[in-house]
Design an enzyme around this catalytic site. Structure first.
Site, PDB file in Angstrom:
ATOM      1  N   SER A 184     -37.250  17.572  87.364  1.00  0.00           N
ATOM      2  CA  SER A 184     -37.286  18.591  88.415  1.00  0.00           C
ATOM      3  C   SER A 184     -38.453  18.441  89.378  1.00  0.00           C
ATOM      4  O   SER A 184     -38.338  18.791  90.544  1.00  0.00           O
ATOM      5  CB  SER A 184     -37.300  19.987  87.789  1.00  0.00           C
ATOM      6  OG  SER A 184     -38.335  20.106  86.851  1.00  0.00           O
ATOM      7  N   HIS A 212     -30.661  19.371  88.003  1.00  0.00           N
ATOM      8  CA  HIS A 212     -30.839  18.759  89.331  1.00  0.00           C
ATOM      9  C   HIS A 212     -29.916  17.574  89.570  1.00  0.00           C
ATOM     10  O   HIS A 212     -30.005  16.926  90.615  1.00  0.00           O
ATOM     11  CB  HIS A 212     -32.303  18.334  89.519  1.00  0.00           C
ATOM     12  CG  HIS A 212     -33.249  19.483  89.407  1.00  0.00           C
ATOM     13  ND1 HIS A 212     -33.539  20.310  90.483  1.00  0.00           N
ATOM     14  CD2 HIS A 212     -33.918  19.985  88.359  1.00  0.00           C
ATOM     15  CE1 HIS A 212     -34.370  21.254  90.083  1.00  0.00           C
ATOM     16  NE2 HIS A 212     -34.612  21.079  88.799  1.00  0.00           N
ATOM     17  N   LYS A 244     -28.539  25.915  91.826  1.00  0.00           N
ATOM     18  CA  LYS A 244     -29.131  24.821  92.587  1.00  0.00           C
ATOM     19  C   LYS A 244     -28.053  24.208  93.475  1.00  0.00           C
ATOM     20  O   LYS A 244     -27.657  24.832  94.445  1.00  0.00           O
ATOM     21  CB  LYS A 244     -29.828  23.858  91.624  1.00  0.00           C
ATOM     22  CG  LYS A 244     -31.080  24.560  91.062  1.00  0.00           C
ATOM     23  CD  LYS A 244     -31.764  23.904  89.924  1.00  0.00           C
ATOM     24  CE  LYS A 244     -32.975  24.773  89.529  1.00  0.00           C
ATOM     25  NZ  LYS A 244     -33.433  24.543  88.168  1.00  0.00           N
TER      26      LYS A 244
HETATM   27  C1  LIG Z   1     -34.128  25.388  87.257  1.00  0.00           C
HETATM   28  C2  LIG Z   1     -34.052  24.744  85.930  1.00  0.00           C
HETATM   29  C3  LIG Z   1     -33.708  25.476  84.800  1.00  0.00           C
HETATM   30  C4  LIG Z   1     -33.560  26.964  84.832  1.00  0.00           C
HETATM   31  O1  LIG Z   1     -32.375  27.349  85.446  1.00  0.00           O
HETATM   32  P1  LIG Z   1     -32.273  28.815  86.046  1.00  0.00           P
HETATM   33  O2  LIG Z   1     -30.823  29.047  86.195  1.00  0.00           O
HETATM   34  O3  LIG Z   1     -33.032  28.810  87.319  1.00  0.00           O
HETATM   35  O4  LIG Z   1     -32.901  29.719  85.011  1.00  0.00           O
HETATM   36  C5  LIG Z   1     -33.535  24.809  83.614  1.00  0.00           C
HETATM   37  N1  LIG Z   1     -33.736  23.472  83.531  1.00  0.00           N
HETATM   38  C6  LIG Z   1     -34.099  22.739  84.595  1.00  0.00           C
HETATM   39  C7  LIG Z   1     -34.313  21.274  84.455  1.00  0.00           C
HETATM   40  C8  LIG Z   1     -34.288  23.363  85.826  1.00  0.00           C
HETATM   41  O5  LIG Z   1     -34.679  22.651  86.871  1.00  0.00           O
END
Ligand SMILES: *Cc1c(COP(=O)(O)O)cnc(C)c1O
Length: 398
Positions: A184, A212, A244
């Site tokens: 990330s 991602h 995302k």
């Molecule tokens: C953003 C993210 C999460 C958390 O997801 P949310 O739905 O925002 O709680 C978990 N793992 C990774 C690798 C992330 O980038």
């Protein structure tokens, strides 16, 4: 009110964060339809954002908003209860089936957030007596999840399968290899083919959090496993987030019939929480269909990333080995990252500085991200602004 002693201790700690340039502040960001999809009004200033995770540019797509609003008008705003009570709607159910088909796993289970999906998954599958090997740069929620599970947690050197192998202890009941698919904060990809081979050799469970990667890499955006030429059978579970690339909110775990049924029985962050609004599932179904069909969004990202990397290399900026829309620019210090972000913001460009503890000490950076909503001219504008910031050069003053 907190006691005076606690208040004083907390205030001292806040002061320490401030002194160390590690204090975090929110900005109020508003989007409205007269803006471009990648623009926001931030503290009254119109700016172009290079820091969201809306990689496909779907978060502000009117087709998602129409699905959300239309379903809310037809079926209400809230789910009313947890999935195991009255909260599991036909939209949730259909979305789960579509996510299973998309990822190729037999089943998928929706969670309210990715954080909760990771907590639910690892706490349901791992226990005392088990071992979880985690990439050192895994997302915080994966580290928290394995700690909460009670299993022994051992971190291995970033993206290093040999280091992961040294962490796999033969005496543990179950061994897990847990990794982000696309990291990330660095944007690089996990060596999934090697990790899958390692898991196979040691009869370990491979868990991939592809927050991602899904929507962004692989054919039709099927994610990091597909991009690495792996099959669903190569992983025990795949975690995906919906806030995302898919532009809405929520998350899911994909796995076998048995794994998903176990989560349904055992994952506390699934059982003891209200199901997300059904209208959100309707919007996500629309997003998933668009993400699969509109290949131009991934093609656009590849063009933007290529243009940025070539331009940044020519300027002597320090980049990470990433071919994804996450393109960190390393800064000489947390202070330098903060100051660079301030200068960009003054030029109408919003990039977030990322500092420890989100990234390891000494690796503060600007986390530049691209979206299919950006134009090539936007990349050029960002490069021109970065060019004027000495603190981003190797040996540059802070
Ligand atoms: C953003 C993210 C999460 C958390 O997801 P949310 O739905 O925002 O709680 C978990 N793992 C990774 C690798 C992330 O980038």
């Amino acid at each position: 009110m907190a006691t005076p002693a606690t208040t004083e201790a907390l205030a001292r700690e806040l002061e320490r964060l401030e002194q160390a340039d590690l204090y975090r502040r929110r900005r109020v960001a508003a989007w409205s339809p007269e803006l471009r999809a990648a623009e926001l009004v931030v503290d009254g200033r119109r700016c172009l954002a290079f820091c969201s995770n809306d990689y496909l540019g779907l978060a502000h797509d009117p087709r998602l908003a129409e699905a959300l609003a239309g379903h809310a008008l037809a079926a209400g705003a809230g789910s009313g209860a947890a999935h195991l009570v009255t909260g599991h709607s036909p939209e949730h159910h259909a979305l789960e089936e579509e996510l299973a088909a998309f990822t190729g796993f037999p089943r998928a289970l929706l969670f309210s957030t990715g954080y909760m999906a990771n907590l639910g998954l690892l706490c349901a599958l791992a226990d005392r007596g088990d071992l979880v090997a985690e990439d050192r740069l895994n997302h915080a929620s994966l580290l928290d999840a394995s700690r909460l599970s009670g299993a022994r947690v051992r971190r291995y050197a970033h993206a290093d399968p040999a280091a992961a192998e040294r962490r796999l202890d033969g005496s543990a009941r179950r061994r897990f290899i847990v990794t982000d698919g696309v990291f990330s904060m660095d944007g690089d990809r996990a060596p999934l083919a090697a990790l899958a081979a390692l898991a196979r050799r040691h009869a370990a469970e491979l868990v991939v959090d592809d927050a991602h990667g899904l929507g962004v890499v692989g054919p039709e955006g099927r994610g990091s496993l597909a991009a690495a030429g792996l099959a669903p059978a190569d992983a025990t579970a795949l975690v995906g987030t919906l806030g995302k690339a898919f532009g809405t909110f929520g998350a899911f775990v994909a796995g076998s019939e048995t794994v998903i049924e176990t989560l349904l029985q055992r994952a506390r962050s699934y059982i003891y929480t209200t199901a997300p609004p059904p209208a959100l599932a309707a919007a996500t179904r629309r997003a998933l269909a668009l993400a699969r069909a509109e290949q131009w969004r991934r093609d656009r990202l590849a063009t933007l990333v290529g243009r940025f990397r070539a331009g940044a290399a020519a300027l002597g900026l320090r980049l990470a080995p990433s071919d994804t829309p996450i393109q960190p620019v390393l800064a000489s210090s947390a202070r330098a990252a903060l100051e660079a972000a301030e200068r960009l913001f003054a030029a109408g460009l919003w990039v977030t500085p990322i500092r420890p503890p989100t990234v390891p000490a000494g690796s503060a950076r600007l986390r530049v991200t691209f979206s299919a909503a950006h134009e090539e001219a936007d990349v050029d504008r960002l490069l021109a602004a970065l060019d004027g910031i000495p603190a981003l050069r190797p040996g540059g003053a802070a």
